[in-house]
Write a protein that holds these residues in place. Structure first.
Motif, PDB file in Angstrom:
ATOM      1  N   LYS A   1      -2.085  -6.252 -46.673  1.00  0.00           N
ATOM      2  CA  LYS A   1      -2.530  -7.443 -47.372  1.00  0.00           C
ATOM      3  C   LYS A   1      -3.920  -7.165 -47.923  1.00  0.00           C
ATOM      4  CE  LYS A   1      -4.132  -9.349 -43.037  1.00  0.00           C
ATOM      5  NZ  LYS A   1      -3.532  -9.690 -41.811  1.00  0.00           N
ATOM      6  N   SER A   2      -4.261  -7.827 -48.989  1.00  0.00           N
ATOM      7  CA  SER A   2      -5.558  -7.578 -49.603  1.00  0.00           C
ATOM      8  C   SER A   2      -6.497  -8.736 -49.328  1.00  0.00           C
ATOM      9  CB  SER A   2      -5.391  -7.400 -51.094  1.00  0.00           C
ATOM     10  OG  SER A   2      -4.614  -6.266 -51.330  1.00  0.00           O
ATOM     11  N   SER A   3      -7.766  -8.462 -49.435  1.00  0.00           N
ATOM     12  CA  SER A   3      -8.736  -9.511 -49.165  1.00  0.00           C
ATOM     13  C   SER A   3      -9.782  -9.526 -50.263  1.00  0.00           C
ATOM     14  CB  SER A   3      -9.399  -9.258 -47.820  1.00  0.00           C
ATOM     15  OG  SER A   3     -10.098  -8.029 -47.896  1.00  0.00           O
ATOM     16  N   LEU A   4     -10.553 -10.593 -50.297  1.00  0.00           N
ATOM     17  CA  LEU A   4     -11.589 -10.724 -51.323  1.00  0.00           C
ATOM     18  C   LEU A   4     -12.673  -9.650 -51.182  1.00  0.00           C
ATOM     19  CD1 LEU A   4     -11.505 -12.730 -53.615  1.00  0.00           C
ATOM     20  CD2 LEU A   4     -13.188 -14.100 -52.403  1.00  0.00           C
ATOM     21  N   PRO A   5     -13.180  -9.372 -49.946  1.00  0.00           N
ATOM     22  CA  PRO A   5     -14.163  -8.282 -49.815  1.00  0.00           C
ATOM     23  C   PRO A   5     -13.591  -6.941 -50.299  1.00  0.00           C
ATOM     24  CG  PRO A   5     -14.069  -9.562 -47.792  1.00  0.00           C
ATOM     25  CD  PRO A   5     -12.971 -10.055 -48.653  1.00  0.00           C
ATOM     26  N   PHE A   6     -12.315  -6.731 -50.021  1.00  0.00           N
ATOM     27  CA  PHE A   6     -11.643  -5.506 -50.441  1.00  0.00           C
ATOM     28  C   PHE A   6     -11.648  -5.401 -51.969  1.00  0.00           C
ATOM     29  CE2 PHE A   6      -7.326  -3.411 -50.988  1.00  0.00           C
ATOM     30  CZ  PHE A   6      -7.789  -2.153 -50.663  1.00  0.00           C
ATOM     31  N   PHE A   7     -11.425  -6.538 -52.626  1.00  0.00           N
ATOM     32  CA  PHE A   7     -11.420  -6.612 -54.084  1.00  0.00           C
ATOM     33  C   PHE A   7     -12.786  -6.206 -54.646  1.00  0.00           C
ATOM     34  CE2 PHE A   7     -12.791  -9.654 -57.444  1.00  0.00           C
ATOM     35  CZ  PHE A   7     -12.135  -9.071 -58.505  1.00  0.00           C
ATOM     36  N   PHE A   8     -13.858  -6.786 -54.084  1.00  0.00           N
ATOM     37  CA  PHE A   8     -15.200  -6.475 -54.587  1.00  0.00           C
ATOM     38  C   PHE A   8     -15.565  -5.012 -54.319  1.00  0.00           C
ATOM     39  CE2 PHE A   8     -15.654 -11.111 -54.580  1.00  0.00           C
ATOM     40  CZ  PHE A   8     -16.089 -11.252 -55.880  1.00  0.00           C
ATOM     41  N   GLU A   9     -15.075  -4.510 -53.188  1.00  0.00           N
ATOM     42  CA  GLU A   9     -15.353  -3.118 -52.861  1.00  0.00           C
ATOM     43  C   GLU A   9     -14.727  -2.190 -53.895  1.00  0.00           C
ATOM     44  OE1 GLU A   9     -14.296  -0.539 -49.095  1.00  0.00           O
ATOM     45  OE2 GLU A   9     -15.135  -2.507 -48.690  1.00  0.00           O
TER      46      GLU A   9
ATOM     47  N   HIS B   1       5.465 -15.249 -59.372  1.00  0.00           N
ATOM     48  CA  HIS B   1       4.472 -16.019 -60.126  1.00  0.00           C
ATOM     49  C   HIS B   1       5.047 -17.315 -60.688  1.00  0.00           C
ATOM     50  CE1 HIS B   1       3.245 -11.837 -60.240  1.00  0.00           C
ATOM     51  NE2 HIS B   1       2.018 -12.204 -60.506  1.00  0.00           N
ATOM     52  N   GLY B   2       6.380 -17.380 -60.774  1.00  0.00           N
ATOM     53  CA  GLY B   2       7.038 -18.545 -61.350  1.00  0.00           C
ATOM     54  C   GLY B   2       6.690 -19.825 -60.619  1.00  0.00           C
ATOM     55  N   ILE B   3       6.303 -19.708 -59.370  1.00  0.00           N
ATOM     56  CA  ILE B   3       5.959 -20.886 -58.571  1.00  0.00           C
ATOM     57  C   ILE B   3       4.772 -21.638 -59.184  1.00  0.00           C
ATOM     58  CG2 ILE B   3       4.338 -19.807 -56.925  1.00  0.00           C
ATOM     59  CD1 ILE B   3       7.236 -21.981 -55.796  1.00  0.00           C
ATOM     60  N   ILE B   4       3.938 -20.922 -59.947  1.00  0.00           N
ATOM     61  CA  ILE B   4       2.773 -21.547 -60.602  1.00  0.00           C
ATOM     62  C   ILE B   4       3.220 -22.630 -61.579  1.00  0.00           C
ATOM     63  CG2 ILE B   4       0.870 -21.085 -62.220  1.00  0.00           C
ATOM     64  CD1 ILE B   4       1.030 -18.156 -61.211  1.00  0.00           C
ATOM     65  N   LEU B   5       4.373 -22.411 -62.208  1.00  0.00           N
ATOM     66  CA  LEU B   5       4.829 -23.342 -63.242  1.00  0.00           C
ATOM     67  C   LEU B   5       5.215 -24.702 -62.662  1.00  0.00           C
ATOM     68  CD1 LEU B   5       7.065 -20.864 -65.303  1.00  0.00           C
ATOM     69  CD2 LEU B   5       4.656 -21.396 -65.652  1.00  0.00           C
ATOM     70  N   LEU B   6       5.563 -24.718 -61.377  1.00  0.00           N
ATOM     71  CA  LEU B   6       6.034 -25.952 -60.741  1.00  0.00           C
ATOM     72  C   LEU B   6       4.952 -27.052 -60.738  1.00  0.00           C
ATOM     73  CD1 LEU B   6       8.760 -26.750 -59.419  1.00  0.00           C
ATOM     74  CD2 LEU B   6       7.717 -26.232 -57.231  1.00  0.00           C
ATOM     75  N   PRO B   7       3.746 -26.774 -60.196  1.00  0.00           N
ATOM     76  CA  PRO B   7       2.721 -27.826 -60.237  1.00  0.00           C
ATOM     77  C   PRO B   7       2.278 -28.186 -61.656  1.00  0.00           C
ATOM     78  CG  PRO B   7       1.808 -25.792 -59.328  1.00  0.00           C
ATOM     79  CD  PRO B   7       3.288 -25.604 -59.444  1.00  0.00           C
ATOM     80  N   ILE B   8       2.350 -27.203 -62.581  1.00  0.00           N
ATOM     81  CA  ILE B   8       1.964 -27.514 -63.968  1.00  0.00           C
ATOM     82  C   ILE B   8       2.952 -28.529 -64.548  1.00  0.00           C
ATOM     83  CG2 ILE B   8       1.672 -26.555 -66.304  1.00  0.00           C
ATOM     84  CD1 ILE B   8       0.823 -23.915 -64.999  1.00  0.00           C
TER      85      ILE B   8
ATOM     86  N   ILE C   1      -5.364 -14.664 -55.990  1.00  0.00           N
ATOM     87  CA  ILE C   1      -6.281 -14.685 -54.841  1.00  0.00           C
ATOM     88  C   ILE C   1      -5.510 -14.957 -53.547  1.00  0.00           C
ATOM     89  CG2 ILE C   1      -8.210 -15.947 -53.774  1.00  0.00           C
ATOM     90  CD1 ILE C   1      -9.342 -16.270 -56.637  1.00  0.00           C
ATOM     91  N   LEU C   2      -4.613 -15.944 -53.589  1.00  0.00           N
ATOM     92  CA  LEU C   2      -3.871 -16.310 -52.376  1.00  0.00           C
ATOM     93  C   LEU C   2      -2.983 -15.172 -51.871  1.00  0.00           C
ATOM     94  CD1 LEU C   2      -2.793 -20.003 -53.081  1.00  0.00           C
ATOM     95  CD2 LEU C   2      -4.413 -19.200 -51.371  1.00  0.00           C
ATOM     96  N   THR C   3      -2.325 -14.475 -52.787  1.00  0.00           N
ATOM     97  CA  THR C   3      -1.404 -13.412 -52.362  1.00  0.00           C
ATOM     98  C   THR C   3      -2.094 -12.058 -52.268  1.00  0.00           C
ATOM     99  OG1 THR C   3      -0.752 -12.948 -54.634  1.00  0.00           O
ATOM    100  CG2 THR C   3       0.588 -14.549 -53.440  1.00  0.00           C
ATOM    101  N   GLY C   4      -3.300 -11.975 -52.812  1.00  0.00           N
ATOM    102  CA  GLY C   4      -4.012 -10.691 -52.801  1.00  0.00           C
ATOM    103  C   GLY C   4      -3.372  -9.668 -53.720  1.00  0.00           C
ATOM    104  N   SER C   5      -2.639 -10.147 -54.727  1.00  0.00           N
ATOM    105  CA  SER C   5      -1.883  -9.196 -55.560  1.00  0.00           C
ATOM    106  C   SER C   5      -2.750  -8.495 -56.599  1.00  0.00           C
ATOM    107  CB  SER C   5      -0.729  -9.912 -56.255  1.00  0.00           C
ATOM    108  OG  SER C   5      -1.216 -10.879 -57.133  1.00  0.00           O
ATOM    109  N   PHE C   6      -3.892  -9.111 -56.976  1.00  0.00           N
ATOM    110  CA  PHE C   6      -4.637  -8.540 -58.106  1.00  0.00           C
ATOM    111  C   PHE C   6      -5.240  -7.166 -57.854  1.00  0.00           C
ATOM    112  CE2 PHE C   6      -7.287 -11.631 -55.928  1.00  0.00           C
ATOM    113  CZ  PHE C   6      -8.388 -10.876 -55.596  1.00  0.00           C
ATOM    114  N   PRO C   7      -5.721  -6.835 -56.625  1.00  0.00           N
ATOM    115  CA  PRO C   7      -6.250  -5.474 -56.504  1.00  0.00           C
ATOM    116  C   PRO C   7      -5.153  -4.423 -56.375  1.00  0.00           C
ATOM    117  CG  PRO C   7      -7.029  -6.898 -54.721  1.00  0.00           C
ATOM    118  CD  PRO C   7      -5.889  -7.562 -55.365  1.00  0.00           C
TER     119      PRO C   7
END
Lengths: 168, 411
Positions: free
Chosen positions: B253-261, B177-184, B332-338
């Motif tokens: 890998k996870s996907s957005l439809p998978f998340f909603f399901e 997640h540290g990569i997020i800090l770079l663009p900030i 969302i990009l990594t599909g880590s949240f579900p």
């Protein structure tokens, strides 16, 4: 430090990572042993002779396909001729809701249509050796995962039981 | 008179800091003593192993390997062990507590100027006693990353870019997640340099120019990750071994439809065998599947962030707002949240907004707005809602904490 110099260093690093980073299939090529013709590998894949993508972890009697696309790669015998085709044979259990429904098998980009008429199903198809370097061969399967099993959040396709190939 | 006010505000800050640091740590220790088992399970063991023995890799990417873990948390653990002369287990507990304490104080410093210090403290309490808050105390890398993010935000606000870039570098080798800090960091450096003009072309040119001049800072931030990839290549022949091992380990890998399901399929009691989650009915009379809760928390936090974006920016919380946006994009990009509920502890707009609302409510009460019955009812409703959500969140913190300490993997 000058921005141009910084950019140059960053680009060199990106190039370094792109060049020196391995792909998972390379690990497979290094670690796996040759799969002999007609040697049957079951779903457990204990000796890791198969590289499987799109499948779940092994369960007691089978392994579920769980992505839309699956592929199974293996290291064939070394003397395999470039003109040969290899015939892939897969033993699978197709859930009732998917019996009679089309799925696709074959080499990447050139998939052939198949369908299972019963739960226990044997799928056979050819994969040409030409077009690959002959060191690793891959069979592609495109069978949708539509099954929901009570108590399991995954979308499941079919149960893989065993895999083998023969040289034609 | 001024000195008295300053002293008073310093006292309030110190007492709040003590509460937000001591209370959760004490509560976690009570849970731990009550259960009587070690809190340092699973991934914590891997981090400890790396600190103790260094990386070990047998060449088989498909077996569980220490190379699937970034070295930041292990390096910090090693340092704590050397400094305090403790064994690895004790050093790991201490490092979790130290990083949690520093992270909380940093967040308190950042939030203090934007709301009453007590409300700022409430944000941290809401965050800590959230369902997956247990991961801040159990020897995982989450607590160190929490500390890094807190320090990064404080120093970025003070525009100490060199320190920030070093924190980004260490953040990247602690958690992906540290990569997020770079663009900030890049955006905050470049933004004030953009010349304001009427023509869009001039603004774009100015933006590109200021970003270009920020490249040395990016290089500094990337130095530590660069060194890590070189290390990976020299010792294991693969500069991307971490990514390869992580992917091989987690497989799907996870996907957005998978998340909603997962989100909407509450009725089928999906107990996952692969995630080693057992039934929780033994612990409390109700239960929530962690995987589903992670999806729900993710969605509620996203909605909260969108609805209250204006309020957050208006309250000078732009850095935190951008970090939260970054976490959403990363998830969302990594599909880590579900897959990993514990990742939601870095997504906390609910906690900030609840504290901001309590802060407003307090000011509103001080102003004596109780004369209007409708306003009073609204105020009480908001208060009851916040307290209810907190109590629910707290009960899940206890439940998941007990489960995890009993050896049930919760994520």
């Amino acid at each position: 430090m000058k921005p141009v110099f910084s950019l140059l260093i960053i680009l060199i690093w990106v190039f370094f990572v792109a060049e020196t980073g391995k792909k998972p299939i390379e690990y497979f090529e290094e670690k796996s042993t040759v799969l002999m013709p007609n040697e049957i590998v079951d779903w457990m894949n204990k000796d890791r002779k198969l590289y499987m993508a799109g499948f779940s972890r092994a369960e007691p009697n089978f392994r579920w396909s769980k992505d839309e696309e699956q592929h199974i790669c293996f290291k064939p015998v070394e003397n395999i001729h470039q003109k040969n085709n290899v015939k892939i044979s897969m033993s699978i259990l197709m859930p009732n809701i998917s019996i009679g429904k089309d799925f696709y098998v074959g080499e990447k980009g050139k998939l052939e249509q198949r369908a299972c008429s019963s739960v226990a199903c044997s799928v056979e198809f050819d994969v040409p050796v030409s077009g690959s370097d002959g060191r690793i061969l891959c069979a592609y399967i495109n069978a949708p995962s539509i099954l929901k099993v009570n108590g399991d959040y995954r979308n499941l396709g079919y149960k893989l039981i065993s895999f083998k190939y023969s040289i034609e | 008179m001024t000195e008295l006010i300053v002293n008073n505000s310093r006292k309030r800050f110190i007492s709040t800091a003590l509460v937000v640091v001591i209370l959760p740590v004490l509560y976690f220790c009570i849970l731990w003593v009550f259960v009587g088992s070690t809190p340092l399970r699973w991934d914590a063991g891997w981090y400890r192993n790396i600190a103790e023995n260094g990386y070990r890799f047998n060449g088989d990417i498909w077996t569980q390997n220490s190379v699937a873990f970034l070295p930041g948390a292990s390096m910090f653990l090693w340092l704590i062990r050397i400094v305090f002369q403790l064994n690895y287990e004790h050093a790991q507990i201490l490092s979790s507590i130290i990083t949690y304490a520093i992270g909380s104080v940093c967040f308190l410093i950042y939030l203090e100027g934007k709301m009453r210090v007590e409300a700022a403290g409430m944000t941290i309490i809401f965050l800590t006693f959230s369902p997956f808050g247990i991961y801040l105390f159990n020897g995982y890398s989450e607590s160190l990353f929490y500390c890094i993010v807190g320090a990064f935000i404080v120093f970025l606000e003070k525009r100490k870019f060199i320190i920030c870039s070093l924190l980004v570098g260490f953040g990247i080798i602690t958690r992906p997640h540290g990569i997020i800090l770079l663009p900030i960091l890049w955006a905050w450096w470049a933004y004030p340099l953009i010349s304001r003009g009427s023509r869009a072309l001039n603004i774009c040119r100015s933006l590109l120019s200021s970003m270009f001049h920020g490249l040395p800072l990016m290089l500094l931030a990337l130095m530590i990750p660069m060194a890590l990839t070189v290390y990976y290549y020299v010792f294991f022949g693969d500069s991307l071994i971490y990514a390869n091992a992580l992917t091989a380990w987690h497989g799907s890998k996870s996907s957005l439809p998978f998340f909603f399901e997962r989100l909407f399929d509450w009725g089928s009691a999906p107990i996952s065998k692969t995630h080693l989650i057992k039934r929780m009915d033994n612990y409390l009379n109700y239960s929530v599947e962690p995987v589903k809760l992670a999806c729900t928390l993710f969605l509620i936090n996203c909605i909260t962030l969108i609805i209250f974006s204006k309020k957050l920016i208006k309250n000078n919380l732009s850095i935190l707002f951008s970090f939260q946006l970054g976490i959403i994009f990363f998830s969302i990009l990594t599909g880590s949240f579900p897959n990993f509920g514990r990742h939601t502890i870095f997504l906390f707009p609910m906690a900030i907004v609840a504290a901001l609302l309590l802060n407003d409510l307090y000011s509103w009460c001080i102003a004596g707005n109780f004369s209007n019955k409708i306003n009073s009812a609204g105020g009480i409703a908001v208060f009851v809602l916040i307290v209810s959500v907190f109590l629910l969140s707290f009960s899940l913190f206890v439940q998941y904490g007990l489960m995890q300490l009993n050896g049930i993997w919760v994520s």
